[in-house]
Design a protein around this motif. Sequence first.
Motif, PDB file in Angstrom:
ATOM      1  N   ALA A 217       7.469   2.939   1.607  1.00  9.87           N
ATOM      2  CA  ALA A 217       6.929   2.321   0.398  1.00  9.87           C
ATOM      3  C   ALA A 217       7.105   0.802   0.427  1.00  9.87           C
ATOM      4  CB  ALA A 217       7.605   2.904  -0.842  1.00  9.87           C
ATOM      5  N   GLU A 218       8.282   0.347   0.851  1.00 15.54           N
ATOM      6  CA  GLU A 218       8.532  -1.090   0.892  1.00 15.54           C
ATOM      7  C   GLU A 218       7.699  -1.753   1.982  1.00 15.54           C
ATOM      8  OE1 GLU A 218      12.211  -4.315   1.013  1.00 15.54           O
ATOM      9  OE2 GLU A 218      12.570  -2.257   1.671  1.00 15.54           O
ATOM     10  N   GLU A 223       3.267  -5.390   3.484  1.00 14.17           N
ATOM     11  CA  GLU A 223       2.093  -5.598   4.316  1.00 14.17           C
ATOM     12  C   GLU A 223       0.810  -5.685   3.490  1.00 14.17           C
ATOM     13  OE1 GLU A 223       2.116  -6.229   7.424  1.00 14.17           O
ATOM     14  OE2 GLU A 223       4.134  -5.716   8.021  1.00 14.17           O
ATOM     15  N   THR A 224       0.698  -4.852   2.463  1.00 15.73           N
ATOM     16  CA  THR A 224      -0.483  -4.891   1.608  1.00 15.73           C
ATOM     17  C   THR A 224      -0.551  -6.202   0.842  1.00 15.73           C
ATOM     18  OG1 THR A 224      -0.428  -2.493   1.340  1.00 15.73           O
ATOM     19  CG2 THR A 224      -1.714  -3.741  -0.266  1.00 15.73           C
ATOM     20  N   SER A 225       0.601  -6.664   0.372  1.00 12.75           N
ATOM     21  CA  SER A 225       0.639  -7.903  -0.390  1.00 12.75           C
ATOM     22  C   SER A 225       0.200  -9.095   0.453  1.00 12.75           C
ATOM     23  CB  SER A 225       2.049  -8.136  -0.924  1.00 12.75           C
ATOM     24  OG  SER A 225       2.160  -9.398  -1.530  1.00 12.75           O
ATOM     25  N   LEU A 226       0.600  -9.106   1.707  1.00 10.26           N
ATOM     26  CA  LEU A 226       0.270 -10.244   2.561  1.00 10.26           C
ATOM     27  C   LEU A 226      -1.214 -10.318   2.900  1.00 10.26           C
ATOM     28  CD1 LEU A 226       3.321 -10.306   4.997  1.00 10.26           C
ATOM     29  CD2 LEU A 226       2.893 -11.728   3.003  1.00 10.26           C
ATOM     30  N   GLN A 227      -1.905  -9.172   2.804  1.00 10.26           N
ATOM     31  CA  GLN A 227      -3.357  -9.116   2.958  1.00 10.26           C
ATOM     32  C   GLN A 227      -3.857  -9.444   4.358  1.00 10.26           C
ATOM     33  OE1 GLN A 227      -4.869 -11.723  -0.105  1.00 10.26           O
ATOM     34  NE2 GLN A 227      -4.995 -10.057  -1.558  1.00 10.26           N
ATOM     35  N   HIS A 228      -2.945  -9.682   5.283  1.00 12.60           N
ATOM     36  CA  HIS A 228      -3.390  -9.948   6.645  1.00 12.60           C
ATOM     37  C   HIS A 228      -2.506  -9.185   7.631  1.00 12.60           C
ATOM     38  CE1 HIS A 228       0.052 -12.316   6.171  1.00 12.60           C
ATOM     39  NE2 HIS A 228      -0.337 -13.457   6.702  1.00 12.60           N
ATOM     40  N   ASN A 229      -2.034  -8.006   7.137  1.00  6.80           N
ATOM     41  CA  ASN A 229      -1.059  -7.281   7.931  1.00  6.80           C
ATOM     42  C   ASN A 229      -1.603  -6.787   9.257  1.00  6.80           C
ATOM     43  OD1 ASN A 229      -2.572  -5.657   6.054  1.00  6.80           O
ATOM     44  ND2 ASN A 229      -1.376  -3.892   6.719  1.00  6.80           N
TER      45      ASN A 229
END
Length: 478
Positions: A217-218, A223-229
């Motif tokens: 989950a973390e 990774e989703t928040s960074l949007q460029h994972n």
Amino acid sequence: MTAEVVKGPTIGIRHLQALLIFLLITVLYIGRINVGVSVVAMTNAESTNQHFPEYDWTSTEISYILSSFFWGYILTQFLGGYLGRRFGAKRVMFWGTFGSAAFSLATPFCIPWGGWIAYCIVRVIQGFFQGLIFPCIHQHLARWSPLKERNRLGALSHTGIECGNVMAMFISGMIAKGPLGWPGIFYISAAVGFAWCILWFFFATDSPKQSRFVSDAECQYIETSLQHNENYNAKKIPVPWGAILVSAPFWALLVVRCAEAWGLSTLQAQIPSYMNGVLEMDMQSNAIYSALPFFAMWFMSYVYLISADILLGKKVLTLTALRKLFNSFACWIPAATLIGIGFLDKEQTTLAIVLMTVSVGVNSGATIGSSLNTLDLSPNHAGILMGVINTASNVPPLLTPLLVGAVVTDNGDRSQWQIIFIVASVIFFVGNCHFLLKGTAISQPWDAEDFLLPKYMENTPPNAALESNGRTQQIKKS
């Protein structure tokens, strides 16, 4: 239909990474700043421990010692950013810290053999190792910090600067006064460096995906928040040097970091000498009162952090406005108090200590004000930007001790210290003015992975970005 918002645990491995970086910066600053106390102890054994050697070094030789760390430090800033991209931040930070600790351990054995020249050589090598680390710190934070938490985690990590200053000023003075004498300063510095290396080896990874401790989950949240994972790969993204070098926000950040470094290095390296010379304090009192401003700095760093969370959370200020406001506090208040300090003598010791405490304390706002600005301008190239800016901003700490050595020929002459403080005040003021005019917290167009300089110059207006809800959205023209 409503979209599910990905959220991570309130406390997770990303916070452990921030804690490890906090401890790292504390360790590094202990090794960097303890020279101010150690030099006083080694040249004035009567005020510390008379069972250890005393050296008759001139003010010029002492200025070389205080400056020498930065001779090596500025050489490896850019190299640190490159090595972090090439081999990963974890490895570079580990070996940089290990090397610095090893030479700290060697210092008490080198000085009796080679005197102040040997001390300078060891400090140069320590600076060489530590110079590799700070660009990697920003790269590591960029990979582990969700966008909404980047300011918080970055600021928490960098409070290690204030903690390290306190430990270096206060504990070093107590060690020098105690049974270990001045060699104990270097033994303790080495021990905490080696201890940190052990923690880092087991708990740190270059990204959330590589960590065996992080939950699914973390990891997804970060990774989703960074949007460029999926696309982000610092090894393959070319650095847009041309766009960076013509970027006004980049130059504004570089100038203000140099100005801030000049003023703070004057305070960090010279407070013990000023108190010993002008205020005529003994070593024990010197250690306590030299550390007091940095206690205030440490405390104020959390005041700034909480204030920033409130102001951004309630949308009272944009991130750009917040950075400029805090940086103005950090530069302009010390500019005023430094001039006042220069007009005080031993009969006004209390007022001098109060002004120094205020000056250093409010300067902690520079962490949120400008130090973290590399992450705003370019998350993809944060390590490289930090390497370039840190190279430039560590020229002032190299020069300020040399200026003091040339101007302050008598430590007890207040008029000579006035020149040093006035110069620092003017640089503080002018540097922040430039940041107010040209600085920004908006992600720059050249941060994009597919950025092409000719297309940018032809089609994209300056600062083509919007700030929204704490994150940055690029405006692209078709």
